[in-house]
Design an enzyme around this catalytic site. Structure first.
Site, short mmCIF file in Angstrom:
data_model
loop_
_atom_site.label_atom_id
_atom_site.label_comp_id
_atom_site.label_asym_id
_atom_site.label_seq_id
_atom_site.Cartn_x
_atom_site.Cartn_y
_atom_site.Cartn_z
N SER A 138 -3.48 0.21 5.70
CA SER A 138 -2.82 -1.09 5.59
C SER A 138 -1.49 -1.04 6.31
O SER A 138 -0.86 0.03 6.41
CB SER A 138 -2.60 -1.44 4.12
N TYR A 150 0.92 -0.09 -4.60
CA TYR A 150 -0.23 -0.18 -3.69
C TYR A 150 0.16 0.32 -2.30
O TYR A 150 -0.56 1.09 -1.68
CB TYR A 150 -0.73 -1.62 -3.61
#
Length: 232
Positions: A138, A150
């Protein structure tokens, strides 16, 4: 078909994983997809018309026995393994200072341990085919954001990709990290879509398939893909 490449995709029943599976099947690959939900995998196979080149495997990407069984099942069904794609992931959409720790264990195990287990379970087969490992990371694994646990898991995936490359390149195995920005997928379910333009799962799949289909001897290592207008 017996000589066509074989890919194993974790979390392949929806979102980016499903988009990659569709594109690889269309390109003549044979594809195994894993997921925790049997119903979702059945629906995905039915949507595609139950193609002979598709294998669905129920399992938890954070459990080594499940991952090993998926690799073994793929080898038994198709006779080889050329590509593994660690796509399964989750987010709690909260912060380290104010969030609920109840969901953190599953997120960390899925996002960090899961890709490592897939590498461990598949590396012997990938050595034989001089194949490729694809990790779906990501932009959050490159750009810190306040309290984002995250994001910390995706920083770990960024590091895992390069650490793995340094070990497996001598065996002829390639490693690619695909780091998407904001993508319209079930990742956002229950939390609302972020503002601004979003990428589609198919657009990220384009990047994955492009990296996979590079000429022999070419190792594309890091691909960061953002929608135009995403500032971070």
């Amino acid at each position: 078909m017996t000589d066509s490449p074989v890919a194993l995709i974790t979390g392949g029943g929806s979102g980016i994983g499903a988009a990659v599976a569709r594109q690889l099947l269309e390109a003549g690959h044979r594809v195994a997809v894993t997921g925790r939900g049997e119903r979702r995998l059945r629906d995905f196979a039915a949507e595609l018309g139950e193609p002979d080149g598709l294998l669905t495997v129920v399992g938890n990407t954070a459990e080594y026995e499940d991952v090993r069984a998926a690799v073994d099942g793929t080898l038994k069904a198709f006779g080889r393994l050329d590509i593994v794609i660690a796509n399964a992931g989750s987010a709690t959409h909260d912060s380290v200072a104010e969030g609920d720790p109840a969901g953190w264990t599953d997120m960390v195990l899925t996002n960090v341990l899961g890709p490592a287990l897939l590498i461990r379970a598949s590396i012997d087969a990938l050595k034989e085919t001089r194949g490729r490992i694809v990790l779906v990371g990501s932009v959050a694994g490159f750009v810190p954001t306040p309290g984002n646990l995250y994001g910390a898991t995706k920083w770990a995936v960024t590091g895992l990709a390069e650490n793995t490359r340094r070990q497996v390149t001598e065996w002829g195995v390639g490693v690619t990290l695909i780091a998407p920005g904001r993508v319209e997928t079930p990742f956002w379910d229950g939390n609302g879509l972020p503002p601004g333009q979003l990428l589609t799962a198919d657009q990220i799949a384009d990047s994955v398939v492009w990296a996979i289909r590079q000429p022999a001897g070419v190792d594309v290592n890091t691909v960061v893909v953002r929608p135009l207008g995403q500032p971070n």
